[in-house]
Design a protein around this motif. Structure first.
Motif, mmCIF file in Angstrom:
data_model
loop_
_atom_site.group_PDB
_atom_site.id
_atom_site.type_symbol
_atom_site.label_atom_id
_atom_site.label_comp_id
_atom_site.label_asym_id
_atom_site.label_seq_id
_atom_site.Cartn_x
_atom_site.Cartn_y
_atom_site.Cartn_z
ATOM 1 N N UNK A 33 14.226 -5.298 -2.006
ATOM 2 C CA UNK A 33 14.068 -4.543 -0.603
ATOM 3 C C UNK A 33 13.259 -3.866 -0.112
ATOM 4 N N UNK A 34 11.432 -3.276 -1.092
ATOM 5 C CA UNK A 34 10.389 -2.998 -0.265
ATOM 6 C C UNK A 34 10.870 -1.764 -1.337
ATOM 7 N N UNK A 35 10.769 -2.211 -3.308
ATOM 8 C CA UNK A 35 11.029 -1.655 -4.058
ATOM 9 C C UNK A 35 9.594 -2.261 -5.575
ATOM 10 N N UNK A 36 9.484 -3.478 -5.444
ATOM 11 C CA UNK A 36 9.036 -3.910 -6.855
ATOM 12 C C UNK A 36 7.847 -3.498 -6.756
ATOM 13 N N UNK A 37 6.989 -3.142 -4.921
ATOM 14 C CA UNK A 37 5.510 -3.163 -5.503
ATOM 15 C C UNK A 37 5.466 -1.679 -5.609
ATOM 16 N N UNK A 38 6.878 -0.725 -5.411
ATOM 17 C CA UNK A 38 6.094 0.955 -6.479
ATOM 18 C C UNK A 38 6.219 0.599 -7.452
ATOM 19 N N UNK A 39 6.442 -0.465 -8.254
ATOM 20 C CA UNK A 39 6.217 -0.394 -10.021
ATOM 21 C C UNK A 39 4.504 -0.825 -10.081
ATOM 22 N N UNK A 72 -10.487 4.464 -1.216
ATOM 23 C CA UNK A 72 -8.938 5.039 -1.038
ATOM 24 C C UNK A 72 -7.637 4.973 -0.645
ATOM 25 N N UNK A 73 -6.891 3.840 -0.157
ATOM 26 C CA UNK A 73 -6.008 3.061 0.090
ATOM 27 C C UNK A 73 -5.377 3.552 -2.153
ATOM 28 N N UNK A 74 -6.041 3.132 -2.270
ATOM 29 C CA UNK A 74 -5.465 2.638 -3.778
ATOM 30 C C UNK A 74 -5.231 3.931 -4.505
ATOM 31 N N UNK A 75 -5.733 4.901 -3.804
ATOM 32 C CA UNK A 75 -5.969 5.756 -5.009
ATOM 33 C C UNK A 75 -5.642 7.384 -3.840
ATOM 34 N N UNK A 76 -4.447 6.455 -3.139
ATOM 35 C CA UNK A 76 -3.846 7.561 -2.258
ATOM 36 C C UNK A 76 -2.521 8.068 -3.366
ATOM 37 N N UNK A 77 -2.324 8.429 -3.396
ATOM 38 C CA UNK A 77 -0.553 8.778 -4.095
ATOM 39 C C UNK A 77 0.599 8.468 -2.727
ATOM 40 N N UNK A 88 1.260 5.398 -2.547
ATOM 41 C CA UNK A 88 1.492 3.987 -3.262
ATOM 42 C C UNK A 88 3.589 4.361 -3.642
ATOM 43 N N UNK A 89 3.182 5.836 -2.995
ATOM 44 C CA UNK A 89 5.336 5.931 -3.043
ATOM 45 C C UNK A 89 5.615 5.418 -1.671
ATOM 46 N N UNK A 90 4.723 6.058 -0.478
ATOM 47 C CA UNK A 90 4.978 5.071 1.030
ATOM 48 C C UNK A 90 4.855 3.726 1.051
ATOM 49 N N UNK A 91 4.722 2.900 -0.132
ATOM 50 C CA UNK A 91 4.956 1.014 -0.426
ATOM 51 C C UNK A 91 3.793 0.499 0.027
#
Length: 266
Positions: A157-163, A197-202, A205-208
């Motif tokens: 649940x909402x985890x694989x995007x974080x990999x 600007x979204x892809x490079x925002x750390x 990334x941790x925010x799914x």
């Protein structure tokens, strides 16, 4: 905006740090934080918005529902008594405990999380709930501490995007599933290419959000890993809660929650 480093270990370090803090905060009895949000949120309210019932939320130990999901994989899992369930990114154990009721005493549920604080929290909740058929293991979803051909179904649940290495996640999922085993995943996917600007925002990334893969790429990665009957069902209504994750950023125009299903061949 903090620029995201491209090194996979740096990304994992940032994600691990964020979710360790969430686990610690929640352990102190404070409000939880929804997957993408940087502000406190009530776990029950978040879970209700993404598809869980009041009955679901009342059936688990206090503190296990941390409001970190973007959907309800239980709704598509079709769990059966006696099955072995693997949960990728199990957090406080919410989905594991719900699955434990469905597979019964003859079944087994294994939660995997790379954050020690989350694993500790989930194990404490296991004791509180007196579960005999649930266990939690520390590990990365790209390198699962699970034997080959051992699980009937994988939920997440909402985890694989974080990999940062989703191809490896799906290869590992295929390895540990039994022939005929299935995936039942809720996750955030990109419906169109994310702006730089979204892809490079750390934080994104941790925010799914920033790690969300395009729907076409998800289908390709699953097929290349060996899966068949691949389905990615977009939940258009999810944009209503995703817009609250990073207010004013417009991320809801680029990503959405989806139900992802696939089957390992016999």
């Amino acid at each position: 905006m903090k620029a995201m480093k491209t090194d996979h270990d740096e990304i994992r370090k940032n994600v691990r740090s964020r979710y360790a803090e969430i686990a610690k905060t929640n352990n102190k009895g404070c409000c939880s934080t929804s997957c993408g949000s940087s502000f406190p949120a009530n776990g029950a309210d978040v879970s209700a918005r993404v598809g869980y019932s009041t009955k679901d939320m009342q059936a688990v130990p206090e503190g296990s529902n941390m409001g970190l999901g973007c959907g309800n994989p239980q709704a598509i899992a079709n769990l059966k008594e006696g099955e072995v369930v693997l949960d990728l990114g199990s957090g406080g154990g919410f989905d594991c405990f719900l699955a434990a009721r469905k597979v019964g005493a003859s079944g087994r549920v294994i939660g995997i999380d790379m954050t020690p604080e989350m694993v500790s929290k989930a194990r404490e909740n296991t004791v509180k709930g007196k579960y005999k058929n649930v266990e939690f293991r520390l590990g990365e979803i790209e390198h699962l501490p699970v034997a080959d051909n051992s699980a009937d179904i994988i939920i997440s649940n909402c985890v694989i995007n974080l990999s940062p290495d989703k191809k490896q996640v799906f290869r590992e999922a295929y390895r540990v599933l039994k022939p005929g085993g299935r995936l039942a995943i809720s996750d955030v996917v990109a419906v169109k290419k994310l702006p730089d600007q979204i892809k490079k925002d750390l934080a994104a990334y941790s925010g799914c959000v920033a790690g969300a893969a395009l729907v076409s790429d998800v289908k390709t990665m699953l097929s290349e890993a060996g899966f068949s009957s691949v389905k990615v069902d977009i939940n258009e209504a999810s944009r209503e809660f995703i817009k609250d994750w990073f207010p004013g950023s417009g991320v809801e125009a680029y990503v959405a929650s989806a139900k992802i299903e696939a089957v390992k061949g016999e």
